[in-house]
Scaffold this motif. Structure first.
Motif, PDB file in Angstrom:
ATOM      1  N   GLU A   1      15.208  41.239  40.360  1.00 40.02           N
ATOM      2  CA  GLU A   1      16.572  40.949  40.772  1.00 40.02           C
ATOM      3  C   GLU A   1      16.937  41.727  42.031  1.00 40.02           C
ATOM      4  O   GLU A   1      16.467  42.838  42.258  1.00 40.02           O
ATOM      5  N   ASN A   2      17.785  41.121  42.849  1.00 43.92           N
ATOM      6  CA  ASN A   2      18.359  41.801  43.997  1.00 43.92           C
ATOM      7  C   ASN A   2      19.733  42.316  43.572  1.00 43.92           C
ATOM      8  O   ASN A   2      20.733  41.613  43.693  1.00 43.92           O
ATOM      9  N   LYS A   3      19.776  43.545  43.040  1.00 44.12           N
ATOM     10  CA  LYS A   3      20.992  44.054  42.414  1.00 44.12           C
ATOM     11  C   LYS A   3      22.109  44.375  43.407  1.00 44.12           C
ATOM     12  O   LYS A   3      23.237  44.628  42.999  1.00 44.12           O
ATOM     13  N   GLY A   4      21.789  44.346  44.689  1.00 43.01           N
ATOM     14  CA  GLY A   4      22.801  44.656  45.693  1.00 43.01           C
ATOM     15  C   GLY A   4      23.582  43.453  46.169  1.00 43.01           C
ATOM     16  O   GLY A   4      24.344  43.557  47.140  1.00 43.01           O
ATOM     17  N   ILE A   5      23.421  42.296  45.508  1.00 44.13           N
ATOM     18  CA  ILE A   5      24.087  41.065  45.935  1.00 44.13           C
ATOM     19  C   ILE A   5      24.708  40.352  44.741  1.00 44.13           C
ATOM     20  O   ILE A   5      24.143  40.358  43.645  1.00 44.13           O
ATOM     21  N   ARG A   6      25.861  39.723  44.971  1.00 46.75           N
ATOM     22  CA  ARG A   6      26.438  38.765  44.032  1.00 46.75           C
ATOM     23  C   ARG A   6      26.834  37.529  44.846  1.00 46.75           C
ATOM     24  O   ARG A   6      27.469  37.649  45.890  1.00 46.75           O
ATOM     25  N   ASN A   7      26.451  36.351  44.362  1.00 47.59           N
ATOM     26  CA  ASN A   7      26.794  35.095  45.025  1.00 47.59           C
ATOM     27  C   ASN A   7      27.748  34.299  44.139  1.00 47.59           C
ATOM     28  O   ASN A   7      27.394  33.939  43.015  1.00 47.59           O
ATOM     29  N   ILE A   8      28.949  34.029  44.640  1.00 46.42           N
ATOM     30  CA  ILE A   8      29.958  33.330  43.831  1.00 46.42           C
ATOM     31  C   ILE A   8      30.578  32.175  44.613  1.00 46.42           C
ATOM     32  O   ILE A   8      30.633  32.197  45.845  1.00 46.42           O
ATOM     33  N   ALA A   9      31.025  31.171  43.875  1.00 45.19           N
ATOM     34  CA  ALA A   9      31.821  30.089  44.454  1.00 45.19           C
ATOM     35  C   ALA A   9      33.201  30.118  43.816  1.00 45.19           C
ATOM     36  O   ALA A   9      33.346  30.484  42.644  1.00 45.19           O
ATOM     37  N   ILE A  10      34.211  29.754  44.585  1.00 46.66           N
ATOM     38  CA  ILE A  10      35.569  29.669  44.061  1.00 46.66           C
ATOM     39  C   ILE A  10      35.940  28.196  43.962  1.00 46.66           C
ATOM     40  O   ILE A  10      35.896  27.476  44.958  1.00 46.66           O
ATOM     41  N   ILE A  11      36.271  27.763  42.752  1.00 51.58           N
ATOM     42  CA  ILE A  11      36.590  26.354  42.537  1.00 51.58           C
ATOM     43  C   ILE A  11      37.999  26.238  41.958  1.00 51.58           C
ATOM     44  O   ILE A  11      38.426  27.064  41.150  1.00 51.58           O
ATOM     45  N   ALA A  12      38.714  25.216  42.401  1.00 57.90           N
ATOM     46  CA  ALA A  12      40.098  25.043  41.958  1.00 57.90           C
ATOM     47  C   ALA A  12      40.599  23.675  42.369  1.00 57.90           C
ATOM     48  O   ALA A  12      40.018  23.006  43.219  1.00 57.90           O
ATOM     49  N   HIS A  13      41.701  23.284  41.773  1.00 61.49           N
ATOM     50  CA  HIS A  13      42.397  22.076  42.209  1.00 61.49           C
ATOM     51  C   HIS A  13      43.067  22.358  43.552  1.00 61.49           C
ATOM     52  O   HIS A  13      43.342  23.511  43.900  1.00 61.49           O
ATOM     53  N   VAL A  14      43.330  21.304  44.286  1.00 63.42           N
ATOM     54  CA  VAL A  14      44.011  21.434  45.576  1.00 63.42           C
ATOM     55  C   VAL A  14      45.341  22.189  45.408  1.00 63.42           C
ATOM     56  O   VAL A  14      46.105  21.919  44.482  1.00 63.42           O
ATOM     57  N   ASP A  15      45.576  23.168  46.283  1.00 61.44           N
ATOM     58  CA  ASP A  15      46.850  23.884  46.376  1.00 61.44           C
ATOM     59  C   ASP A  15      47.114  24.822  45.200  1.00 61.44           C
ATOM     60  O   ASP A  15      48.267  25.100  44.876  1.00 61.44           O
ATOM     61  N   HIS A  16      46.065  25.337  44.580  1.00 65.47           N
ATOM     62  CA  HIS A  16      46.268  26.337  43.523  1.00 65.47           C
ATOM     63  C   HIS A  16      46.107  27.765  44.036  1.00 65.47           C
ATOM     64  O   HIS A  16      46.168  28.710  43.260  1.00 65.47           O
ATOM     65  N   GLY A  17      45.871  27.929  45.359  1.00 67.87           N
ATOM     66  CA  GLY A  17      45.853  29.273  45.937  1.00 67.87           C
ATOM     67  C   GLY A  17      44.476  29.824  46.207  1.00 67.87           C
ATOM     68  O   GLY A  17      44.322  31.032  46.436  1.00 67.87           O
ATOM     69  N   LYS A  18      43.464  28.958  46.212  1.00 65.81           N
ATOM     70  CA  LYS A  18      42.082  29.424  46.390  1.00 65.81           C
ATOM     71  C   LYS A  18      41.873  30.120  47.730  1.00 65.81           C
ATOM     72  O   LYS A  18      41.333  31.237  47.793  1.00 65.81           O
ATOM     73  N   THR A  19      42.273  29.460  48.820  1.00 69.07           N
ATOM     74  CA  THR A  19      42.040  30.035  50.140  1.00 69.07           C
ATOM     75  C   THR A  19      42.895  31.278  50.353  1.00 69.07           C
ATOM     76  O   THR A  19      42.470  32.230  51.016  1.00 69.07           O
ATOM     77  N   THR A  20      44.083  31.317  49.763  1.00 67.26           N
ATOM     78  CA  THR A  20      44.929  32.510  49.853  1.00 67.26           C
ATOM     79  C   THR A  20      44.275  33.688  49.142  1.00 67.26           C
ATOM     80  O   THR A  20      44.326  34.831  49.616  1.00 67.26           O
ATOM     81  N   LEU A  21      43.629  33.431  48.011  1.00 64.63           N
ATOM     82  CA  LEU A  21      42.933  34.503  47.294  1.00 64.63           C
ATOM     83  C   LEU A  21      41.769  35.035  48.116  1.00 64.63           C
ATOM     84  O   LEU A  21      41.548  36.257  48.178  1.00 64.63           O
ATOM     85  N   VAL A  22      41.021  34.144  48.760  1.00 62.64           N
ATOM     86  CA  VAL A  22      39.915  34.593  49.609  1.00 62.64           C
ATOM     87  C   VAL A  22      40.452  35.459  50.746  1.00 62.64           C
ATOM     88  O   VAL A  22      39.857  36.483  51.103  1.00 62.64           O
ATOM     89  N   ASP A  23      41.588  35.077  51.334  1.00 68.55           N
ATOM     90  CA  ASP A  23      42.235  35.898  52.363  1.00 68.55           C
ATOM     91  C   ASP A  23      42.434  37.326  51.862  1.00 68.55           C
ATOM     92  O   ASP A  23      42.106  38.302  52.545  1.00 68.55           O
ATOM     93  N   ALA A  24      43.021  37.439  50.676  1.00 68.91           N
ATOM     94  CA  ALA A  24      43.327  38.768  50.130  1.00 68.91           C
ATOM     95  C   ALA A  24      42.053  39.553  49.853  1.00 68.91           C
ATOM     96  O   ALA A  24      41.999  40.772  50.099  1.00 68.91           O
ATOM     97  N   MET A  25      41.012  38.888  49.360  1.00 64.70           N
ATOM     98  CA  MET A  25      39.745  39.578  49.091  1.00 64.70           C
ATOM     99  C   MET A  25      39.130  40.108  50.385  1.00 64.70           C
ATOM    100  O   MET A  25      38.619  41.229  50.433  1.00 64.70           O
TER     101      MET A  25
END
Length: 385
Positions: A2-26
């Motif tokens: 395992e490459n323990k220094g990495i995590r790969n994630i996707a963010i999935i949501a319905h349109v306009d539930h705040g996904k891109t805003t959450l990525v901004d904050a992260m």
């Protein structure tokens, strides 16, 4: 291994539930931006039409670093019409954040994308967003999500998902909604990602990179974007490329770029689990495998759902032809549609006729977005069902 220094994630949501805003904050809280740097809102919406419509059309990559661990984030579209974007994106990750509005709950597009993630056995983290809404119904929404998982035949491990409650606009997260008044940042969310999403594995010493996206740089030309599933890749090294119909071509990985924040930065070497952009391979397309020069081994090609609707694009033959657009000929339309096919795996085009082209896609919204993008680029055409 395992490459323990990495995590790969996707963010999935319905349109306009705040996904891109959450990525901004992260991105902001990870220290990617300088303290005095001016950053516009919804930075992941890089296409003008995305900003205008407030939806995600193209899947995009970014990364943050938290406690010495690199988290690669893929922002995916939330509409079934862009299912091709979703399916190839999920191939790159090891877990998903399922983002749900605290008032609206899981909606039809949430169901579509979640089904794809569960089929791939990706561990989910439930993020109930907008908990500050006056009409929030947090407990009911949580029960609706459990019902959705059961309806999608989730197994026991997938049903045992962790839950975090957020206000993406304020950049805060809590594990208990009653603690919202004391929340200060997104640390609970970051901790859940590190502890829930498994590190990427290495399938062996033979290099295998699945190409999931194509981009273009005016400096280095065509860029193949994908995840390294096994082995390692050094810039300037010779490689084999497994293309369609089982054919193998020889090429060279001239430059390798990793993602840092929203930018691509050049690296000398990348390893299993890394999401990278590779230059120097002009003939490459989505679904191809970049592999070992001497012992090529292809990964399964990306499969997407078949198109469900078609439209015929042809030059404008009305008396008003040429008044609005600067690209008005069938040759212009053909070249633009051929370009679209390079990065959009969920549409297909019939070029059998010289003066009209049958464009097939996943739904009305997808084709409407394509038409609007072409119009903004200066293309003029007639469209018929």
């Amino acid at each position: 291994m395992e490459n323990k220094g990495i995590r790969n994630i996707a963010i999935i949501a319905h349109v306009d539930h705040g996904k891109t805003t959450l990525v901004d904050a992260m991105l902001r809280q990870s220290g990617i931006f300088r303290s005095n740097e001016e950053v516009e809102e919804r930075v992941m919406d890089s296409i003008d039409l995305e900003r205008e419509r407030g939806i995600t059309i193209m899947a995009k990559n970014a990364s943050i670093e938290y406690q010495g661990i690199k988290i690669n984030i893929v922002d995916t579209p939330g509409h079934a019409d862009f299912g091709g974007e979703v399916e190839r994106t999920l191939k790159m990750v090891d877990g998903v954040l399922l983002l749900v509005d605290a008032s609206e709950g899981p909606l039809p597009q949430t169901r579509f994308v979640l089904k794809k993630a569960l089929e791939l056995k990706l561990p989910p983290i439930l993020v109930i967003n907008k908990i500050d809404r006056p009409d929030a119904r947090i407990k009911e929404v949580l029960n609706e999500v459990y019902d959705l998982f059961i309806d999608l035949d989730a197994d026991e491990a997938q049903l045992d998902f962790p839950v975090v409650y957020t206000n993406a606009k304020k950049g805060m997260a809590v594990l208990n909604p009653e603690d919202a008044g004391n929340a200060a940042n997104l640390k609970p969310l970051f901790d859940l990602i590190i502890n829930t999403v498994p590190p990427p594995g290495d399938a062996g010493p033979i290099l295998q990179v699945l190409v999931t996206n194509i981009d273009y740089s005016e400096y280095v030309g065509r860029l193949a974007i994908g995840r390294i599933f096994s082995g390692s890749l050094r810039s300037g090294s010779p490689v084999s490329v497994a293309i369609s119909e089982g054919r193998i071509i020889k090429s060279k990985a001239t430059l390798i770029y990793a993602f840092k924040g929203l930018e691509r930065v050049e690296v000398k070497q990348a390893f299993a689990g890394d999401i990278v952009a590779i230059s120097g391979i002009e003939e490459i397309n989505i679904g191809d495998t970049i592999t070992d020069f001497d012992a090529p081994k292809a990964l399964p090609r990306i499969k997407v759902d078949e198109p469900t609707i078609s439209m015929v694009f042809s030059p404008n033959s009305s008396p008003f032809s040429g008044r609005d657009g600067k690209y008005v000929t069938s040759r212009n339309l053909r070249e633009r549609l051929e370009k679209e096919l390079l990065h959009n795996v969920s549409i297909s085009v019939d070029f059998e006729r010289a003066d009209a082209f049958k464009v097939m896609g996943r739904g009305e919204l997808q084709l409407a977005i394509l038409i609007e993008m072409m119009r903004l680029e200066g293309y003029e055409m007639s469209v018929a069902m």
